[in-house]
Write a protein that holds these residues in place. Structure first.
Motif, PDB file in Angstrom:
ATOM      1  N   CYS A   1       0.789  -1.301   0.095  1.00  0.00           N
ATOM      2  CA  CYS A   1       0.072  -0.127  -0.020  1.00  0.00           C
ATOM      3  C   CYS A   1       1.001   1.270  -0.076  1.00  0.00           C
ATOM      4  O   CYS A   1       0.638   2.110  -0.656  1.00  0.00           O
ATOM      5  CB  CYS A   1      -0.849  -0.083   1.322  1.00  0.00           C
ATOM      6  SG  CYS A   1      -2.085  -1.200   0.970  1.00  0.00           S
ATOM      7  N   THR A   2       1.954   1.403   0.769  1.00  0.00           N
ATOM      8  CA  THR A   2       2.725   2.349   0.666  1.00  0.00           C
ATOM      9  C   THR A   2       3.492   2.481  -0.594  1.00  0.00           C
ATOM     10  O   THR A   2       3.560   3.814  -1.000  1.00  0.00           O
ATOM     11  CB  THR A   2       4.090   2.189   1.713  1.00  0.00           C
ATOM     12  OG1 THR A   2       3.331   1.762   2.866  1.00  0.00           O
ATOM     13  CG2 THR A   2       5.037   3.265   1.813  1.00  0.00           C
ATOM     14  N   VAL A   3       3.949   1.545  -1.355  1.00  0.00           N
ATOM     15  CA  VAL A   3       4.475   1.653  -2.652  1.00  0.00           C
ATOM     16  C   VAL A   3       3.617   2.270  -3.706  1.00  0.00           C
ATOM     17  O   VAL A   3       3.703   3.305  -4.421  1.00  0.00           O
ATOM     18  CB  VAL A   3       4.908   0.105  -3.289  1.00  0.00           C
ATOM     19  CG1 VAL A   3       5.324   0.284  -4.660  1.00  0.00           C
ATOM     20  CG2 VAL A   3       6.189  -0.195  -2.599  1.00  0.00           C
ATOM     21  N   VAL A   4       2.082   1.896  -3.589  1.00  0.00           N
ATOM     22  CA  VAL A   4       0.991   2.432  -4.442  1.00  0.00           C
ATOM     23  C   VAL A   4       0.906   4.041  -4.135  1.00  0.00           C
ATOM     24  O   VAL A   4       0.791   4.853  -4.953  1.00  0.00           O
ATOM     25  CB  VAL A   4      -0.281   1.673  -4.560  1.00  0.00           C
ATOM     26  CG1 VAL A   4      -1.403   2.535  -5.071  1.00  0.00           C
ATOM     27  CG2 VAL A   4       0.059   0.346  -4.869  1.00  0.00           C
ATOM     28  N   MET A   5       0.961   4.284  -2.549  1.00  0.00           N
ATOM     29  CA  MET A   5       0.574   5.785  -2.416  1.00  0.00           C
ATOM     30  C   MET A   5       1.757   6.628  -2.764  1.00  0.00           C
ATOM     31  O   MET A   5       1.634   7.534  -3.375  1.00  0.00           O
ATOM     32  CB  MET A   5       0.702   5.731  -0.768  1.00  0.00           C
ATOM     33  CG  MET A   5       0.768   7.346  -0.136  1.00  0.00           C
ATOM     34  SD  MET A   5       1.205   7.271   1.630  1.00  0.00           S
ATOM     35  CE  MET A   5       2.991   6.740   1.700  1.00  0.00           C
TER      36      MET A   5
ATOM     37  N   ALA B   1      11.415   3.679   3.421  1.00  0.00           N
ATOM     38  CA  ALA B   1      11.827   4.791   4.502  1.00  0.00           C
ATOM     39  C   ALA B   1      10.603   5.289   5.335  1.00  0.00           C
ATOM     40  O   ALA B   1      10.448   5.440   6.348  1.00  0.00           O
ATOM     41  CB  ALA B   1      12.628   6.101   3.676  1.00  0.00           C
ATOM     42  N   ILE B   2       9.433   5.342   4.496  1.00  0.00           N
ATOM     43  CA  ILE B   2       8.276   5.966   5.138  1.00  0.00           C
ATOM     44  C   ILE B   2       7.701   4.783   6.070  1.00  0.00           C
ATOM     45  O   ILE B   2       7.307   5.240   7.228  1.00  0.00           O
ATOM     46  CB  ILE B   2       7.136   6.405   4.072  1.00  0.00           C
ATOM     47  CG1 ILE B   2       7.406   7.563   3.152  1.00  0.00           C
ATOM     48  CG2 ILE B   2       6.100   6.376   4.890  1.00  0.00           C
ATOM     49  CD1 ILE B   2       6.815   7.783   1.944  1.00  0.00           C
ATOM     50  N   LEU B   3       7.714   3.676   5.558  1.00  0.00           N
ATOM     51  CA  LEU B   3       7.362   2.501   6.595  1.00  0.00           C
ATOM     52  C   LEU B   3       8.253   2.375   7.838  1.00  0.00           C
ATOM     53  O   LEU B   3       7.568   2.235   8.913  1.00  0.00           O
ATOM     54  CB  LEU B   3       7.290   1.265   5.625  1.00  0.00           C
ATOM     55  CG  LEU B   3       6.757   0.160   6.480  1.00  0.00           C
ATOM     56  CD1 LEU B   3       5.304   0.098   6.827  1.00  0.00           C
ATOM     57  CD2 LEU B   3       6.956  -1.327   5.610  1.00  0.00           C
TER      58      LEU B   3
ATOM     59  N   TYR C   1      -0.949   1.746  11.051  1.00  0.00           N
ATOM     60  CA  TYR C   1      -0.030   2.451   9.928  1.00  0.00           C
ATOM     61  C   TYR C   1      -0.682   2.372   8.696  1.00  0.00           C
ATOM     62  O   TYR C   1      -0.858   3.357   7.848  1.00  0.00           O
ATOM     63  CB  TYR C   1       1.492   2.093   9.977  1.00  0.00           C
ATOM     64  CG  TYR C   1       1.959   2.407   8.771  1.00  0.00           C
ATOM     65  CD1 TYR C   1       2.411   3.772   8.446  1.00  0.00           C
ATOM     66  CD2 TYR C   1       2.261   1.481   7.800  1.00  0.00           C
ATOM     67  CE1 TYR C   1       2.908   3.896   7.205  1.00  0.00           C
ATOM     68  CE2 TYR C   1       2.800   1.839   6.433  1.00  0.00           C
ATOM     69  CZ  TYR C   1       3.353   3.110   6.381  1.00  0.00           C
ATOM     70  OH  TYR C   1       4.142   3.225   5.093  1.00  0.00           O
ATOM     71  N   MET C   2      -0.876   1.270   8.073  1.00  0.00           N
ATOM     72  CA  MET C   2      -1.511   0.813   6.835  1.00  0.00           C
ATOM     73  C   MET C   2      -2.654   1.739   6.563  1.00  0.00           C
ATOM     74  O   MET C   2      -2.810   2.151   5.392  1.00  0.00           O
ATOM     75  CB  MET C   2      -1.841  -0.627   6.548  1.00  0.00           C
ATOM     76  CG  MET C   2      -2.258  -0.901   5.300  1.00  0.00           C
ATOM     77  SD  MET C   2      -2.497  -2.809   4.943  1.00  0.00           S
ATOM     78  CE  MET C   2      -4.013  -2.831   6.055  1.00  0.00           C
TER      79      MET C   2
ATOM     80  N   PRO D   1      -0.862   4.997   4.257  1.00  0.00           N
ATOM     81  CA  PRO D   1      -0.923   4.642   2.932  1.00  0.00           C
ATOM     82  C   PRO D   1      -2.475   4.624   2.259  1.00  0.00           C
ATOM     83  O   PRO D   1      -2.853   5.238   1.491  1.00  0.00           O
ATOM     84  CB  PRO D   1      -0.410   3.462   2.604  1.00  0.00           C
ATOM     85  CG  PRO D   1       0.039   2.811   3.606  1.00  0.00           C
ATOM     86  CD  PRO D   1      -0.028   3.930   5.059  1.00  0.00           C
ATOM     87  N   VAL D   2      -3.420   4.108   3.180  1.00  0.00           N
ATOM     88  CA  VAL D   2      -4.737   3.802   2.673  1.00  0.00           C
ATOM     89  C   VAL D   2      -5.472   5.095   2.678  1.00  0.00           C
ATOM     90  O   VAL D   2      -5.979   5.468   1.422  1.00  0.00           O
ATOM     91  CB  VAL D   2      -5.525   2.596   3.451  1.00  0.00           C
ATOM     92  CG1 VAL D   2      -6.856   2.605   2.828  1.00  0.00           C
ATOM     93  CG2 VAL D   2      -4.888   1.152   3.398  1.00  0.00           C
TER      94      VAL D   2
END
Length: 175
Positions: free
Chosen positions: A5-9, A52-54, A68-69, A73-74
């Motif tokens: 989800c972070t990658v897509v964000m 890095a964000i995660l 967090y998810m 990111p969601v």
């Protein structure tokens, strides 16, 4: 799943930036825009930023990975989707990049905060009290599913499938 989800964000963040600074580098040196170099470089940068964000949120800030998810990111993806799909990236069209993308990213972050709160509030009204956190993560899972699993497809159908009809009619809903 949190990393995905972070990658897509992050990818959607680059969409708001029109893939700046990569697009500027490609204009200055067209050989950088060719595949597979373009894809490899952008993928590595997206992965590094996402990691890095995660790490910052989960390891440094101590956030629960599921919380967090949903919160980061969601919710940010939902804000980005509102800007991309509903607003058609139209705010600040004449503002040059990267300023335009930064403004759109700030708008997405504000939308993320507001919509996260709204969906958690709505969940309490529509479903009733739900427990937050481990082991079941009921409130977090309901929020994520409501945002991206239900509402976003409806928005996309309304916008892309119906041209925002009946809100826009005739020539207003054509690009």
């Amino acid at each position: 799943m949190s990393f995905a989800c972070t990658v897509v964000m992050v990818i959607m963040g680059f969409v708001l930036l029109d893939f700046w600074p990569f697009s500027s580098l490609a204009k200055a040196n067209p050989s950088l825009a060719g595949q597979p170099l373009w894809g490899i470089v952008t993928t590595l940068v997206v992965m590094a930023i996402s990691w890095a964000i995660l790490q910052f949120c989960v390891t440094v800030q101590g956030m629960d990975v599921v919380d967090y998810m949903v919160r980061v990111p969601v919710s940010t993806l939902f804000g980005e989707f509102i800007i991309v799909v509903m607003m058609q990236l139209s705010p600040f069209k004449t503002t040059p990049q990267p300023l335009r993308g930064i403004i759109l990213a700030v708008m997405a972050a504000i939308l993320a905060l507001v919509m996260h709160r709204f969906y958690q509030f709505a969940g309490g009204i529509l479903i009733g009290p739900m427990k937050s956190g481990a082991p079941g993560y009921a409130l977090e899972l309901w929020t994520a599913n409501a945002m991206l699993g239900v509402t976003f497809p409806v928005i996309a159908l309304f916008g892309d499938g119906f041209g925002f009809w009946p809100l826009l009619s005739g020539s207003q809903n054509r690009p």
